[in-house]
Design a protein around this motif. Structure first.
Motif, PDB file in Angstrom:
ATOM      1  N   LEU A 199       1.155  -1.519   0.108  1.00 51.30           N
ATOM      2  CA  LEU A 199       0.326  -0.080  -0.147  1.00 51.30           C
ATOM      3  C   LEU A 199       0.847   1.103  -0.138  1.00 51.30           C
ATOM      4  O   LEU A 199       0.587   2.213  -0.506  1.00 51.30           O
ATOM      5  CB  LEU A 199      -0.935  -0.018   1.770  1.00 51.30           C
ATOM      6  CG  LEU A 199      -2.625  -1.202   0.814  1.00 51.30           C
ATOM      7  CD1 LEU A 199      -2.775  -1.494   2.465  1.00 51.30           C
ATOM      8  CD2 LEU A 199      -2.841  -0.612  -0.324  1.00 51.30           C
ATOM      9  N   CYS A 200       1.708   1.466   1.230  1.00 53.59           N
ATOM     10  CA  CYS A 200       2.993   2.767   0.341  1.00 53.59           C
ATOM     11  C   CYS A 200       3.464   2.867  -0.754  1.00 53.59           C
ATOM     12  O   CYS A 200       3.101   3.287  -1.240  1.00 53.59           O
ATOM     13  CB  CYS A 200       4.164   2.004   1.885  1.00 53.59           C
ATOM     14  SG  CYS A 200       3.098   2.496   3.470  1.00 53.59           S
ATOM     15  N   LEU A 201       4.104   1.096  -1.015  1.00 55.23           N
ATOM     16  CA  LEU A 201       4.513   1.743  -2.387  1.00 55.23           C
ATOM     17  C   LEU A 201       3.885   2.027  -3.331  1.00 55.23           C
ATOM     18  O   LEU A 201       3.725   2.697  -4.475  1.00 55.23           O
ATOM     19  CB  LEU A 201       5.195   0.679  -3.113  1.00 55.23           C
ATOM     20  CG  LEU A 201       6.476  -0.060  -2.416  1.00 55.23           C
ATOM     21  CD1 LEU A 201       6.965  -1.160  -2.453  1.00 55.23           C
ATOM     22  CD2 LEU A 201       7.724   0.598  -2.078  1.00 55.23           C
ATOM     23  N   VAL A 202       2.188   1.293  -3.524  1.00 55.59           N
ATOM     24  CA  VAL A 202       1.721   2.740  -4.727  1.00 55.59           C
ATOM     25  C   VAL A 202       0.963   3.809  -4.123  1.00 55.59           C
ATOM     26  O   VAL A 202       1.135   4.200  -5.673  1.00 55.59           O
ATOM     27  CB  VAL A 202       0.310   0.726  -4.719  1.00 55.59           C
ATOM     28  CG1 VAL A 202      -0.862   1.663  -5.234  1.00 55.59           C
ATOM     29  CG2 VAL A 202       0.184  -0.686  -4.440  1.00 55.59           C
ATOM     30  N   GLY A 203       0.785   4.542  -2.861  1.00 55.66           N
ATOM     31  CA  GLY A 203       0.899   5.139  -2.819  1.00 55.66           C
ATOM     32  C   GLY A 203       1.341   5.873  -3.429  1.00 55.66           C
ATOM     33  O   GLY A 203       1.235   7.246  -3.805  1.00 55.66           O
ATOM     34  N   THR A 204       2.807   6.048  -2.609  1.00 58.37           N
ATOM     35  CA  THR A 204       3.525   6.541  -3.160  1.00 58.37           C
ATOM     36  C   THR A 204       4.083   7.045  -5.008  1.00 58.37           C
ATOM     37  O   THR A 204       4.255   7.723  -5.241  1.00 58.37           O
ATOM     38  CB  THR A 204       5.364   6.161  -2.383  1.00 58.37           C
ATOM     39  OG1 THR A 204       5.289   6.442  -1.326  1.00 58.37           O
ATOM     40  CG2 THR A 204       6.387   6.717  -2.668  1.00 58.37           C
ATOM     41  N   GLY A 205       3.773   5.690  -5.305  1.00 60.59           N
ATOM     42  CA  GLY A 205       4.279   5.607  -6.945  1.00 60.59           C
ATOM     43  C   GLY A 205       2.998   6.516  -7.784  1.00 60.59           C
ATOM     44  O   GLY A 205       3.029   7.712  -8.659  1.00 60.59           O
TER      45      GLY A 205
END
Length: 136
Positions: free
Chosen positions: A33-39
């Motif tokens: 979720l953190c990676l998707v949000g950052t991306g």
């Protein structure tokens, strides 16, 4: 000072690893979720470009030698405030638009658009001033 036994440290490390393994799905989901949000933020954010120029404002005294001690602080402050306002005045920005042919540029096509993009930032306790222009 009492130093912990190496066996106690090993148990603590084993306990931490065991706790992470028990929560491996939770840790994985949070990471994804953190990676998707950052991306999503990185690829949808509009870039901001900033051009900055540092200039020195000096007083000009014609026919006299200038002495800093003869001018009161209030007059000096008034002088610099006036210079800051002149730098962002409509007539100055119009001259800039004309000299740089900004009428052809979609973002700076008018003096009002350029006025919104320009900011004057004095450097404290100096005669220096930053002129910043932001473009989105």
């Amino acid at each position: 000072m009492i130093e912990p036994d190496s066996q106690d440290q090993a148990l603590d490390l084993q306990a931490i690893i065991a706790a992470l393994l028990r929560r491996v799905w939770t840790v994985t989901i949070v990471l994804v979720l953190c990676l998707v949000g950052t991306g999503a933020f990185v690829f949808t954010a509009k870039p901001v470009f900033l051009a900055s120029s540092l200039i020195l404002i000096e007083k000009e005294e014609k026919g006299r030698v200038y002495s800093e001690t003869t001018v009161s602080e209030a007059k000096a402050d008034d002088y610099y405030q006036t210079q800051y306002r002149l730098l962002k005045s409509r007539s100055m920005l119009k001259r800039v638009c004309e000299s740089l042919n900004l009428a052809d540029h979609p973002e700076f096509g008018s003096v009002d658009a350029l006025s919104e993009a320009v900011s004057i930032v004095p450097v404290s306790r100096s005669r220096l001033v930053n002129i910043n222009v932001q473009s989105f």
